[in-house]
Enzyme design. Sequence first.
Site, PDB file in Angstrom:
ATOM      1  N   GLU A   1      66.054  43.398  85.434  1.00 31.75           N
ATOM      2  CA  GLU A   1      66.365  42.769  84.146  1.00 31.75           C
ATOM      3  C   GLU A   1      65.093  42.277  83.474  1.00 31.75           C
ATOM      4  OE1 GLU A   1      70.535  40.810  85.682  1.00 31.75           O
ATOM      5  OE2 GLU A   1      69.079  39.583  84.652  1.00 31.75           O
TER       6      GLU A   1
ATOM      7  N   CYS B   1      60.384  37.797  79.302  1.00 32.32           N
ATOM      8  CA  CYS B   1      60.536  37.298  80.666  1.00 32.32           C
ATOM      9  C   CYS B   1      60.578  38.506  81.608  1.00 32.32           C
ATOM     10  CB  CYS B   1      61.823  36.475  80.762  1.00 32.32           C
ATOM     11  SG  CYS B   1      62.129  35.857  82.403  1.00 32.32           S
TER      12      CYS B   1
ATOM     13  N   CYS C   1      65.562  39.084  95.442  1.00 31.75           N
ATOM     14  CA  CYS C   1      64.648  38.005  95.778  1.00 31.75           C
ATOM     15  C   CYS C   1      65.046  37.411  97.124  1.00 31.75           C
ATOM     16  CB  CYS C   1      64.687  36.928  94.701  1.00 31.75           C
ATOM     17  SG  CYS C   1      63.500  35.606  95.003  1.00 31.75           S
TER      18      CYS C   1
ATOM     19  N   CYS D   1      67.540  30.749  96.133  1.00 33.93           N
ATOM     20  CA  CYS D   1      67.916  29.462  95.526  1.00 33.93           C
ATOM     21  C   CYS D   1      69.431  29.461  95.279  1.00 33.93           C
ATOM     22  CB  CYS D   1      67.177  29.258  94.212  1.00 33.93           C
ATOM     23  SG  CYS D   1      65.377  29.290  94.381  1.00 33.93           S
TER      24      CYS D   1
ATOM     25  N   CYS E   1      70.960  30.735  91.874  1.00 28.79           N
ATOM     26  CA  CYS E   1      70.391  31.936  91.256  1.00 28.79           C
ATOM     27  C   CYS E   1      71.125  33.206  91.662  1.00 28.79           C
ATOM     28  CB  CYS E   1      68.927  32.043  91.640  1.00 28.79           C
ATOM     29  SG  CYS E   1      68.169  33.553  91.087  1.00 28.79           S
TER      30      CYS E   1
ATOM     31  N   CYS F   1      68.785  34.540  85.621  1.00 30.71           N
ATOM     32  CA  CYS F   1      68.219  35.757  86.188  1.00 30.71           C
ATOM     33  C   CYS F   1      69.174  36.410  87.181  1.00 30.71           C
ATOM     34  CB  CYS F   1      66.852  35.493  86.817  1.00 30.71           C
ATOM     35  SG  CYS F   1      66.767  34.093  87.914  1.00 30.71           S
TER      36      CYS F   1
HETATM   37  S1  SF4 Z   1      65.336  31.272  91.102  1.00 28.27           S
HETATM   38 FE1  SF4 Z   1      66.133  33.220  91.886  1.00 28.27          FE
HETATM   39  S2  SF4 Z   1      64.535  34.721  91.444  1.00 28.27           S
HETATM   40 FE2  SF4 Z   1      63.612  32.684  91.253  1.00 28.27          FE
HETATM   41  S3  SF4 Z   1      62.755  32.242  93.291  1.00 28.27           S
HETATM   42 FE3  SF4 Z   1      64.823  31.354  93.292  1.00 28.27          FE
HETATM   43  S4  SF4 Z   1      66.125  32.999  94.123  1.00 28.27           S
HETATM   44 FE4  SF4 Z   1      64.188  33.954  93.537  1.00 28.27          FE
END
Ligand code: SF4
Length: 342
Positions: free
Chosen positions: A91, A104, A111, A115, A118, A332
């Site tokens: 994206e 962005c 990832c 988090c 996310c 994201c």
């Molecule tokens: S916010 Fe999402 S993309 Fe960014 S570091 Fe945390 S898990 Fe990874």
Amino acid sequence: MNNLFDMTKKELQTFLVAQGMKKFRADQIFHYVYKENIFSWDEMVLLPKKDRQLLKDVLPIHFPEIVSRLDASDGQTVKLLLQLADGETVETVLMMHDYGNSICVSSQVGCAVNCAFCASAKNGFVRNLSAGEMVAQLLAFRKYVMPELHSIVIMGTGEPLLNYDNVIRFMKLIHDKDTLYLGYRNMTLSTSGIVPKMYDLAKEGMPITLAVSLHAPNDALRRRIMPIAEKYPLEAVLQAARHYFDVTGRKVTFEYILIKGLTCTNACAKELARLLGGQNILVNAIPINDNYDVGLYRPDEKTMNEFVTYLQRHGVPVTLRREMGSKIQAACGQLRIKREKI
Ligand code: SF4
């Protein structure tokens, strides 16, 4: 696999000469790519036909295809889901601000940082993006949406400091006067706080803005929403951020997500003010998008305003982020996840 967008002009010259072509063809190719948004050998008509034919074999251009495009109703945000040469998707988001257009950029497919709030992390880490694949995200916007680009934020899917070498190369490439000639001061890299790499970044001599995802004012809460905090405690992250400022003179931005009943409380405001008050930093407070899957919700306007006002009164320079694109699933990873569910 060679990728045209991974190359500096000098590297392309060396490549062409090794293929028996003239060195100056690199000037023509770079002009087509970076000035005219032409990404097909067939359309580069100033190149001899036999060179074009050979280049198709030895340096195929994998320009990302648009899988889907979402335009926010405010007319200021466009999100693209792009397909890469191996079929993976990333994206990229364009935000049109008063001061210019900002893109962005994603730095990884998926990832590993995981988090809690996310969507990018939900299906885990897939692979790093090459520098050229990051360059191509910008070129895709220039071709399909908006030719003018003023700044970039490496804040899309992925933890850029876990793809360190490619991300550094990407920034150097787009800074080059032969490509997009974007100033380092117009680049922001956002990290979840990979401490050793923050020290490495300070040594690069690239005055980019560093944004650190703080998201909580103490380790216990931070660990609940950011597992990476187990490895890199808050004090170590803050020290690395101070070091970055000392070395580069660039003010560090701290990202702070506002989650109802969790990070956006009176107690958190007090703790955050004690932690950051009076320092030469910026705090960017970001309301979470309601996330029913994990039970994290956006606070009401009054609570968010009180949180921000408390910080301001206690010497913390903070802005409540003007939301762009929440209606087009701008958090994201959401678009990519949605596609995988289909
Ligand atoms: S916010 Fe999402 S993309 Fe960014 S570091 Fe945390 S898990 Fe990874």
